[in-house]
Scaffold this active site. Structure first.
Site, PDB file in Angstrom:
ATOM      1  N   ASP A  95     105.199 -28.327 -62.299  1.00 41.50           N
ATOM      2  CA  ASP A  95     104.857 -26.935 -62.537  1.00 41.50           C
ATOM      3  C   ASP A  95     106.146 -26.132 -62.720  1.00 41.50           C
ATOM      4  O   ASP A  95     107.020 -26.164 -61.854  1.00 41.50           O
ATOM      5  CB  ASP A  95     104.098 -26.420 -61.293  1.00 41.50           C
ATOM      6  CG  ASP A  95     102.982 -25.477 -61.654  1.00 41.50           C
ATOM      7  OD1 ASP A  95     103.233 -24.583 -62.476  1.00 41.50           O
ATOM      8  OD2 ASP A  95     101.881 -25.626 -61.100  1.00 41.50           O
ATOM      9  N   ASP A 196     103.614 -22.045 -65.863  1.00 44.18           N
ATOM     10  CA  ASP A 196     102.832 -21.018 -65.182  1.00 44.18           C
ATOM     11  C   ASP A 196     102.843 -19.705 -65.984  1.00 44.18           C
ATOM     12  O   ASP A 196     103.900 -19.295 -66.494  1.00 44.18           O
ATOM     13  CB  ASP A 196     103.506 -20.791 -63.810  1.00 44.18           C
ATOM     14  CG  ASP A 196     102.691 -19.951 -62.868  1.00 44.18           C
ATOM     15  OD1 ASP A 196     101.568 -20.356 -62.544  1.00 44.18           O
ATOM     16  OD2 ASP A 196     103.183 -18.893 -62.430  1.00 44.18           O
ATOM     17  N   GLU A 250      99.850 -22.212 -69.113  1.00 47.75           N
ATOM     18  CA  GLU A 250      98.778 -21.430 -68.501  1.00 47.75           C
ATOM     19  C   GLU A 250      98.784 -20.053 -69.145  1.00 47.75           C
ATOM     20  O   GLU A 250      99.800 -19.352 -69.099  1.00 47.75           O
ATOM     21  CB  GLU A 250      98.990 -21.293 -67.000  1.00 47.75           C
ATOM     22  CG  GLU A 250      97.799 -20.608 -66.346  1.00 47.75           C
ATOM     23  CD  GLU A 250      98.118 -19.962 -65.007  1.00 47.75           C
ATOM     24  OE1 GLU A 250      97.184 -19.795 -64.217  1.00 47.75           O
ATOM     25  OE2 GLU A 250      99.274 -19.607 -64.751  1.00 47.75           O
ATOM     26  N   HIS A 324      93.523 -24.984 -58.670  1.00 46.92           N
ATOM     27  CA  HIS A 324      93.855 -24.416 -57.370  1.00 46.92           C
ATOM     28  C   HIS A 324      93.630 -22.905 -57.294  1.00 46.92           C
ATOM     29  O   HIS A 324      93.846 -22.309 -56.246  1.00 46.92           O
ATOM     30  CB  HIS A 324      95.323 -24.732 -57.055  1.00 46.92           C
ATOM     31  CG  HIS A 324      96.246 -24.068 -58.036  1.00 46.92           C
ATOM     32  ND1 HIS A 324      96.298 -24.432 -59.373  1.00 46.92           N
ATOM     33  CD2 HIS A 324      97.102 -23.034 -57.899  1.00 46.92           C
ATOM     34  CE1 HIS A 324      97.150 -23.648 -59.992  1.00 46.92           C
ATOM     35  NE2 HIS A 324      97.665 -22.794 -59.124  1.00 46.92           N
ATOM     36  N   ASP A 325      93.246 -22.284 -58.392  1.00 45.27           N
ATOM     37  CA  ASP A 325      93.001 -20.834 -58.398  1.00 45.27           C
ATOM     38  C   ASP A 325      91.510 -20.506 -58.508  1.00 45.27           C
ATOM     39  O   ASP A 325      91.142 -19.332 -58.572  1.00 45.27           O
ATOM     40  CB  ASP A 325      93.701 -20.166 -59.593  1.00 45.27           C
ATOM     41  CG  ASP A 325      95.222 -20.225 -59.487  1.00 45.27           C
ATOM     42  OD1 ASP A 325      95.741 -20.192 -58.360  1.00 45.27           O
ATOM     43  OD2 ASP A 325      95.874 -20.308 -60.548  1.00 45.27           O
TER      44      ASP A 325
END
Ligand code: GLC
Length: 553
Positions: A95, A196, A250, A324-325
């Site tokens: 990430d 990200d 993302e 994870h969000d």
């Protein structure tokens, strides 16, 4: 390994597997789980940040980009992970959080101490003449997007938590410093990069929006033309110089038109993007912190828009329900009490047989659910806690606010991985940093591996099908039944084969009228989670039943 045939597994290291007993997962825990992941059949593991961080946003607030937080392990552990994964034909994806760094990062600390060189790493602005903040923008985690910069009369921009300062990409020294970070990890043998919130790096106009937090406001700093120039530069300076690197960006609040620009191969930007519109269909009037049954027609419309739109001009989607969000998709779109197997396998089939690269989020492959924590004290996530307070401030009752949090919190997916029916689900021998879901005694890896026809075995099958059938990895996409209240349907097609998918998204049986469709004996069942075997004019699907048929042309 190509983006068409691969499946990527996401492990959230903090909640995956703890080998030291400190209650937090670690890199050795991922290494110990490689045989399990190989058995699942995945090609790459995306790991959320494990870099040194004060953990205000669970590691997305990075204080040192080229080191490992001792709570997760060491650089040697990462090297070992890369090697051990490689032996099993699995790549490691890291990430890259390049939009902002922690306010504890040296760059920010030096800036605070008065170093002009580093002050130019951030967006520092004075108040407006009337004394109000530089702009009226809202942080994505709630509250204003500007914080006082030390003892000065300046403010720094933070689109996320106040401990995450946005980096000034206009400064070439910032870009070079970040490219160095990316090369550092590529040189260690990393094969994938997840960037990200990449589409908000290009803030250009610092002007007030019409309404704080509105879509109009986000458009001021999202997908600006300069982002594409910088993504192209990022590729040229980093992963473009290495062989076979898989990249995913993302993208917050983006559009198909932008998605194509980010991913069409001739543009030399990224392999694929995450977009989130399909996961906002249970937001009342666009507000996440509300509760509403999901809008199924809207869900299908959005998936259709992205499937068809992106394929028109060579774009490529990441396919996913979970990360994870997000709250767990099966708790959100299905019935985990009465139909846990059908729900999990139906959702998985519907997304895996689309055009794009599927992602499996840890625990999805065994049917993990939202943990349904019963008190606000059980929650840890900064976004959750901020919004709980905002709800109370608005006059929402504590019980209603808790119900909203239970449905929407990011902690829903961050509860520890359920490995066994043992203490703390086998995640840790210590005290887990976030509570394990109560259902671990029945939903866990040990149990899942013992079932021949369970959710895990079904995922193995789906992952293999993408490798075996070019119609899945490369075929065209066309939706069916867009107006049907409970059925999702689509056709995939290449020069040799056609694939038909039908999924019942609800808990009542439903008849599917296929009389307009060319139903013949050439169709055979490829995969499914229920009784349907043959394609007929009037097909009856059980609750949450999914079936895919295939035929030669
Ligand atoms: C991304 C991450 C999320 C994080 C945010 C800020 O959306 O997925 O977990 O809080 O960026 O870095």
């Amino acid at each position: 390994m190509t983006k068409e045939t691969m499946t990527i597994y996401q492990a959230y290291p903090k909640s995956f597997k703890d080998t030291t007993g400190d209650g937090m997962g670690d890199i050795q825990g991922v290494i110990q789980s490689l045989d399990y992941l190989e058995r699942l059949g995945i090609d790459m593991i995306w790991l959320n940040p494990f870099y040194p961080s004060p953990q205000y946003d669970n590691g997305y607030d990075i204080s040192d980009y080229t080191a490992v937080d001792p709570r997760y392990g060491t650089l040697e552990d990462v090297d070992q992970l890369i090697q051990e994964a490689d032996k099993r034909g699995i790549g490691i994806m890291l990430d890259m959080v390049l939009n902002h760094c922690s306010t504890y990062h040296d760059w920010f600390q030096k800036a605070l101490a008065g170093d002009k060189y580093y002050q130019d790493f951030f967006y520092l602005k004075p108040a407006k003449p009337d004394g109000s903040l530089p702009t009226n923008w809202e942080s994505k985690f709630g509250g204003p997007a500007w914080e006082p910069f030390g003892e000065t009369d300046l403010y720094y921009l933070r689109l996320y938590d106040l401990h995450q300062a946005d980096l000034n990409w206009h400064n070439p020294h910032v870009r070079q410093a970040l490219y160095e970070v990316v090369r550092f990890w590529l040189d260690r043998g990393v094969k994938g990069l997840r960037f990200d919130v990449l589409n908000v790096i290009g803030k250009v106009d610092f002007v007030d929006s019409q309404e704080p937090g509105s879509a109009q406001e986000k458009a001021l700093y999202t997908d600006t033309p300069i982002v594409h120039e910088w993504v192209q530069e990022l590729k040229r300076e980093t992963f473009g110089q290495y062989e076979g690197i898989v990249t995913v960006g993302e993208m917050s609040s983006t559009s198909v038109a932008e998605g194509i620009k980010y991913t069409a191969p001739q543009r030399e930007e990224l392999d694929m993007i995450f977009s989130f519109h399909h996961l906002k269909v249970d937001y009342q009037e666009g507000d996440k912190w509300t509760q509403m049954p999901f809008d199924f027609l809207e869900l299908k419309r959005i998936l259709d828009e992205w499937q068809v739109g992106m394929s028109r001009e060579g774009g490529w989607n990441a396919l996913f329900w979970n990360n994870h969000d997000q709250p767990r998709a099966n708790s959100r779109f299905g019935d985990v009490v009465n139909y846990p197997y059908e729900t999990a396998t139906m959702l998985a089939t519907a997304i895996h047989l689309m055009r794009g690269t599927p992602y499996v989020y840890q625990g999805e492959e065994i049917g993990m659910t939202n943990p349904d924590y019963s008190t606000i004290e059980a929650f840890q996530d900064i976004e959750t806690l901020n919004n709980y307070q905002i709800l109370l401030d608005k006059g929402v009752s504590e019980s209603e606010a808790l119900a909203i949090i239970q449905a929407k919190s990011r902690d829903n997916s961050r509860s520890p991985m359920q490995w066994s029916a043992g203490a703390h689900a086998g995640f840790t021998t210590g005290q887990p940093w976030l509570a394990v879901a109560d259902n671990y005694s029945t939903i866990n890896v040990e149990q899942a591996l013992a079932e021949e026809d369970g959710i895990f075995a079904y995922y193995q099958n789906l992952i293999q099908l993408r490798k075996d059938y070019p119609v899945i990895s490369q075929g065209s996409y066309r939706s069916l039944f867009l107006d049907h209240p409970s059925i999702m349907g689509y056709i995939r097609e290449d020069e040799n084969q056609q694939l038909l998918l039908l999924a019942n998204f609800y808990g009542d049986p439903v008849q599917v009228d296929l009389s307009d469709f060319q139903v013949d004996l050439a169709w055979r069942k490829l995969i499914g989670n229920g009784p349907v075997e043959d394609l007929t004019d009037r097909l009856e699907l059980e609750p949450y039943e999914v079936v895919a048929f295939i035929r030669e042309k």
